[in-house]
Each structure stands twice: as structure tokens, then as C-alpha cells.
Enzyme design. Sequence first.
Site, PDB file in Angstrom:
ATOM      1  N   ASN A  10      -0.021  14.656  -5.849  1.00 36.07           N
ATOM      2  CA  ASN A  10       0.760  13.737  -6.677  1.00 36.07           C
ATOM      3  C   ASN A  10      -0.228  12.734  -7.275  1.00 36.07           C
ATOM      4  OD1 ASN A  10       2.435  11.832  -7.782  1.00 36.07           O
ATOM      5  ND2 ASN A  10       3.376  11.197  -5.842  1.00 36.07           N
ATOM      6  N   TRP A  11      -0.532  12.914  -8.530  1.00 37.50           N
ATOM      7  CA  TRP A  11      -1.555  12.076  -9.158  1.00 37.50           C
ATOM      8  C   TRP A  11      -1.036  10.674  -9.472  1.00 37.50           C
ATOM      9  CZ3 TRP A  11      -4.425  15.550 -13.348  1.00 37.50           C
ATOM     10  CH2 TRP A  11      -4.979  16.672 -12.704  1.00 37.50           C
ATOM     11  N   LYS A  12       0.279  10.488  -9.369  1.00 32.34           N
ATOM     12  CA  LYS A  12       0.906   9.187  -9.675  1.00 32.34           C
ATOM     13  C   LYS A  12       0.495   8.722 -11.077  1.00 32.34           C
ATOM     14  CE  LYS A  12       1.309   8.343  -4.777  1.00 32.34           C
ATOM     15  NZ  LYS A  12       1.417   7.401  -3.685  1.00 32.34           N
ATOM     16  N   HIS A  98      10.648   9.945  -4.832  1.00 28.38           N
ATOM     17  CA  HIS A  98       9.466   9.349  -4.195  1.00 28.38           C
ATOM     18  C   HIS A  98       9.782   7.892  -3.856  1.00 28.38           C
ATOM     19  CE1 HIS A  98       5.468   7.836  -3.504  1.00 28.38           C
ATOM     20  NE2 HIS A  98       5.081   9.086  -3.341  1.00 28.38           N
ATOM     21  N   GLU A 100       8.156   5.316  -4.198  1.00 31.63           N
ATOM     22  CA  GLU A 100       7.773   4.360  -5.253  1.00 31.63           C
ATOM     23  C   GLU A 100       8.849   4.305  -6.331  1.00 31.63           C
ATOM     24  OE1 GLU A 100       3.879   6.059  -5.845  1.00 31.63           O
ATOM     25  OE2 GLU A 100       3.276   5.260  -3.893  1.00 31.63           O
ATOM     26  N   GLU A 168       7.483  11.317   3.811  1.00 28.22           N
ATOM     27  CA  GLU A 168       6.411  10.362   3.537  1.00 28.22           C
ATOM     28  C   GLU A 168       6.804   8.988   4.069  1.00 28.22           C
ATOM     29  OE1 GLU A 168       3.972  11.888  -0.094  1.00 28.22           O
ATOM     30  OE2 GLU A 168       5.529  10.560  -0.802  1.00 28.22           O
ATOM     31  N   GLY A 174      -0.952   5.372   1.008  1.00 31.86           N
ATOM     32  CA  GLY A 174      -2.054   4.598   0.436  1.00 31.86           C
ATOM     33  C   GLY A 174      -2.632   3.545   1.369  1.00 31.86           C
ATOM     34  N   SER A 214      -1.438   9.175   3.311  1.00 33.25           N
ATOM     35  CA  SER A 214      -2.834   9.077   3.772  1.00 33.25           C
ATOM     36  C   SER A 214      -3.396  10.389   4.327  1.00 33.25           C
ATOM     37  CB  SER A 214      -2.986   7.941   4.791  1.00 33.25           C
ATOM     38  OG  SER A 214      -2.701   6.692   4.173  1.00 33.25           O
ATOM     39  N   GLY A 235      -1.577  11.978  -2.252  1.00 30.10           N
ATOM     40  CA  GLY A 235      -1.745  11.024  -3.351  1.00 30.10           C
ATOM     41  C   GLY A 235      -3.212  10.818  -3.648  1.00 30.10           C
ATOM     42  N   GLY A 236      -3.779   9.732  -3.113  1.00 33.19           N
ATOM     43  CA  GLY A 236      -5.156   9.336  -3.401  1.00 33.19           C
ATOM     44  C   GLY A 236      -6.181  10.467  -3.326  1.00 33.19           C
TER      45      GLY A 236
HETATM   46  P1  13P Z   1      -1.504   8.768  -0.386  1.00 32.41           P
HETATM   47  O1  13P Z   1      -1.991  10.166  -0.046  1.00 32.41           O
HETATM   48  O2  13P Z   1      -2.369   8.071  -1.371  1.00 32.41           O
HETATM   49  O3  13P Z   1      -1.217   7.989   0.848  1.00 32.41           O
HETATM   50  O4  13P Z   1      -0.091   8.962  -1.134  1.00 32.41           O
HETATM   51  C1  13P Z   1       0.875   9.759  -0.582  1.00 32.41           C
HETATM   52  C2  13P Z   1       1.965   9.941  -1.564  1.00 32.41           C
HETATM   53  O5  13P Z   1       2.706   9.023  -1.863  1.00 32.41           O
HETATM   54  C3  13P Z   1       2.115  11.271  -2.180  1.00 32.41           C
HETATM   55  O6  13P Z   1       3.313  11.393  -2.858  1.00 32.41           O
END
Ligand code: 13P
Length: 253
Positions: A10-12, A98, A100, A168, A174, A214, A235-236
Amino acid sequence: MARKKLIAGNWKMNGLLADGIDLAKNVAGGVKAMGKPQCEFLVCPPFTLLTSVKKALRGAKVALGAQDCHMAEKGAHTGDISPLMLKDLGCSYVILGHSERRADHGETDAIVADKAVAAHKAGLKTVICIGETLEQREAGKAVEICRNQILGSVPADSTAVDTVIAYEPVWAIGTGKVPTTQDVEEVHLAVRKVLAQKLGKSTAGKMRILYGGSVKPSNAKELLSLPDVDGALIGGASLKAEDFLAIAKNSEC
Ligand code: 13P
């Protein structure tokens, strides 16, 4: 029950054109070099990069997904993107619910469910996200919250083919913090149980439940070898092809 692991990025809200193309090309190259990987791969760039990333992924077994969609097919919804538009661009997946989006855009379980129905109708597979906040975990409510989110966000006619769940924990996103393997397994088991109540035992047994929060090359093996963890939503670490691919390799893909 053999469930093929899904390694999803997920590149956000990250990546300008050149970076996005570069990242996609590196992911594609790495996946091709793996020969016949045991896992399925997915990348979910921002809307602006979907077409270019699709081109950059050509010839590699990496699916394309978006990070959200509207619940209507078309119409007066300024700034929104419909599931059909995503399908038209070559997406096969969409991430929904998600944390967010739940936090920043007030998305409720009912909204997520409506979007999922629309996405399935358009022929997209959904990755439906759930997870508790730190406050909820500390109050001992993690399982209850996740159960309720599943009951409210997953459409009643979902199948193991068109739906993937991603657990999640909000506090793990993050932050570098990861729940213990016991805690992850407890939630995944509870999720599978509630899926069985809602969708039937056979569907629940086949449906993939990803862990997200993470995930890194260093913890991937431990997390992804748990019996009810069927992949990762990253994510990251998905913003670096090397790390994304290392997570897959460390998970015996
Ligand atoms: P991180 O891997 O950066 O913690 O993010 C997880 C995430 O929200 C994937 O959708």
C-alpha cells in the site's frame, strides 16, 4: 486448507511519476527473477500512478490495486473515483476501509460495506481493512472491535475469491511497533471464526487474512509463518522494492 499468500504493498499518498515508475519496474523485475513464486503480489499506488504503474508492471505477475473507491458507478461525486473506472484502468483489487480512511474521512463500517458491494459488482477484489486503536487494545477490546468491523464491513455474499481481510492494528501502522505473535494469531483466529458465522465455514477457511502494521524484512518470517496469517499488507517497506521483495523472500514465497 491451502491459501496462497498475498504480499501487498500500500503505497499510500507517496510517489511522483518518475519514482512510481521506478519502484514498479524494480518490483516487477524482482518478481520476474523469482521464477515461480509461491505467493501472489499486489501493489496499490495512488490513483495518479495507476496507469503508469500498470505499464511498468507489464509481463510480471504483480496485480494492480487502488486504495479506495466510491460506492456509485458514476455521477455527480466531485473528486471521487468509481470501481468501474478502476477496473477500466486495469486494476483487479481495491483496498477498502483502511484505518486512515476511517479516521480521515469518517468512513464507517456501513460505508465500507457499500463500497465493497460496488467493487465486487464491478469485478474488483477487495482488501477490507480492520483493526483496533491502542486505546481499544489497552481496554482489552481488540477482538471485539475486529469482530464488529467484520460484521459491519464485509458484504454478506463475499467469497474467498473476491475478498481478502487485512488486520491492521492502528497503533502498529508506521510506528515500528508490532503485536506479539500470540496477539496476532488470537485476532486472526477470531476473525476467521466470525467470518465462518457470517459467510459459512468453507468460505472462511479459504479466505485470506493478511497482517499489516510495521511489517519489515526482519519480522516477516515470524509473522507470516503463523497458521492464520495469509500474507501482509505493507506500507512503508513497500516503497523500497528491495524491502518489499525481501519480505516475500523471507516469507518463503
Ligand atoms: P506500515 O507498514 O508503514 O506500518 O503501514 C501499514 C499499512 O497501513 C498498510 O496498509
